[in-house]
Design a protein around this motif. Structure first.
Motif, mmCIF file in Angstrom:
data_model
loop_
_atom_site.group_PDB
_atom_site.id
_atom_site.type_symbol
_atom_site.label_atom_id
_atom_site.label_comp_id
_atom_site.label_asym_id
_atom_site.label_seq_id
_atom_site.Cartn_x
_atom_site.Cartn_y
_atom_site.Cartn_z
ATOM 1 N N UNK A 15 0.849 -1.187 0.000
ATOM 2 C CA UNK A 15 0.000 0.000 0.000
ATOM 3 C C UNK A 15 0.885 1.236 0.000
ATOM 4 N N UNK A 16 0.606 2.160 -0.888
ATOM 5 C CA UNK A 16 1.373 3.404 -0.917
ATOM 6 C C UNK A 16 1.034 4.232 0.321
ATOM 7 N N UNK A 17 2.059 4.743 0.969
ATOM 8 C CA UNK A 17 1.881 5.582 2.154
ATOM 9 C C UNK A 17 2.433 6.961 1.865
ATOM 10 N N UNK A 18 1.960 7.946 2.607
ATOM 11 C CA UNK A 18 2.474 9.302 2.403
ATOM 12 C C UNK A 18 2.865 9.919 3.742
ATOM 13 N N UNK A 19 3.805 10.832 3.666
ATOM 14 C CA UNK A 19 4.327 11.513 4.853
ATOM 15 C C UNK A 19 3.191 12.168 5.638
ATOM 16 N N UNK A 20 3.287 12.110 6.945
ATOM 17 C CA UNK A 20 2.341 12.690 7.906
ATOM 18 C C UNK A 20 1.015 11.944 8.001
ATOM 19 N N UNK A 21 0.884 10.837 7.307
ATOM 20 C CA UNK A 21 -0.314 10.022 7.396
ATOM 21 C C UNK A 21 -0.311 9.261 8.727
ATOM 22 N N UNK A 22 -1.459 9.172 9.381
ATOM 23 C CA UNK A 22 -1.589 8.398 10.609
ATOM 24 C C UNK A 22 -2.023 6.986 10.232
ATOM 25 N N UNK A 23 -1.295 6.007 10.766
ATOM 26 C CA UNK A 23 -1.611 4.606 10.481
ATOM 27 C C UNK A 23 -1.741 3.836 11.790
ATOM 28 N N UNK A 24 -2.333 2.659 11.695
ATOM 29 C CA UNK A 24 -2.423 1.737 12.821
ATOM 30 C C UNK A 24 -1.708 0.463 12.435
ATOM 31 N N UNK A 25 -0.696 0.095 13.204
ATOM 32 C CA UNK A 25 0.003 -1.161 12.985
ATOM 33 C C UNK A 25 -0.481 -2.169 14.019
ATOM 34 N N UNK A 26 -0.840 -3.348 13.555
ATOM 35 C CA UNK A 26 -1.179 -4.427 14.473
ATOM 36 C C UNK A 26 0.060 -5.295 14.603
ATOM 37 N N UNK A 27 0.736 -5.165 15.725
ATOM 38 C CA UNK A 27 1.988 -5.877 15.974
ATOM 39 C C UNK A 27 1.692 -7.244 16.574
ATOM 40 N N UNK A 28 2.458 -8.265 16.187
ATOM 41 C CA UNK A 28 2.205 -9.611 16.708
ATOM 42 C C UNK A 28 2.355 -9.679 18.227
ATOM 43 N N UNK A 29 1.321 -10.194 18.879
ATOM 44 C CA UNK A 29 1.352 -10.334 20.326
ATOM 45 C C UNK A 29 1.171 -9.047 21.101
ATOM 46 N N UNK A 30 1.028 -7.916 20.395
ATOM 47 C CA UNK A 30 0.923 -6.615 21.056
ATOM 48 C C UNK A 30 -0.445 -5.986 20.805
ATOM 49 N N UNK A 31 -0.900 -6.023 19.574
ATOM 50 C CA UNK A 31 -2.143 -5.363 19.201
ATOM 51 C C UNK A 31 -1.865 -4.103 18.404
ATOM 52 N N UNK A 32 -2.864 -3.232 18.351
ATOM 53 C CA UNK A 32 -2.748 -2.036 17.532
ATOM 54 C C UNK A 32 -1.924 -0.946 18.193
ATOM 55 N N UNK A 33 -1.091 -0.307 17.359
ATOM 56 C CA UNK A 33 -0.253 0.804 17.791
ATOM 57 C C UNK A 33 -0.413 1.918 16.762
#
Length: 111
Positions: A59-77
């Motif tokens: 997925x193309x991303x752009x500077x200053x965009x807010x994203x949610x990463x779902x990390x393994x064993x951690x959840x969303x960050x």
């Protein structure tokens, strides 16, 4: 009158500027990427610190965009994209990872 010739010589080392707030560890972690509540796509975290990560995504991303990463064993960050180049991006976590979580992710995904 003869002009005097002056030889000037100096040695120097270029300044090394480390812009990182915390050391990064190379990892290979599968994660999920979401944006603004939209569906999640797979991505790979290729290096990680307590402060942020470098990710690869289709997925193309752009500077200053807010994203949610779902990390393994951690959840969303939540994270903010600080730079993006094609399908690779560096992001800064809104809240730093706790040291024990960071260490666990590095152990699991150590490259």
């Amino acid at each position: 009158m003869q002009a005097r010739q002056t030889n000037i010589s100096s040695e120097y080392e270029p300044a090394v500027v480390n812009r990182r707030r915390a050391p990064r560890a190379p990892v290979s972690l599968d994660a999920k990427l979401g944006r603004g509540g939209l569906d999640r796509t797979l991505c790979r975290i290729v290096d990680l610190s307590q402060q942020g990560a470098r990710i690869r995504s289709y997925s193309a991303l752009r500077k200053d965009q807010v994203i949610w990463l779902t990390l393994p064993g951690v959840g969303q960050v939540a994270a903010t994209v600080k730079w993006a180049d094609d399908f690779e991006a560096g992001c800064l976590f809104r809240e730093p990872l706790a040291e024990h979580i960071f260490e666990t992710l590095v152990d699991v995904g150590g490259a």
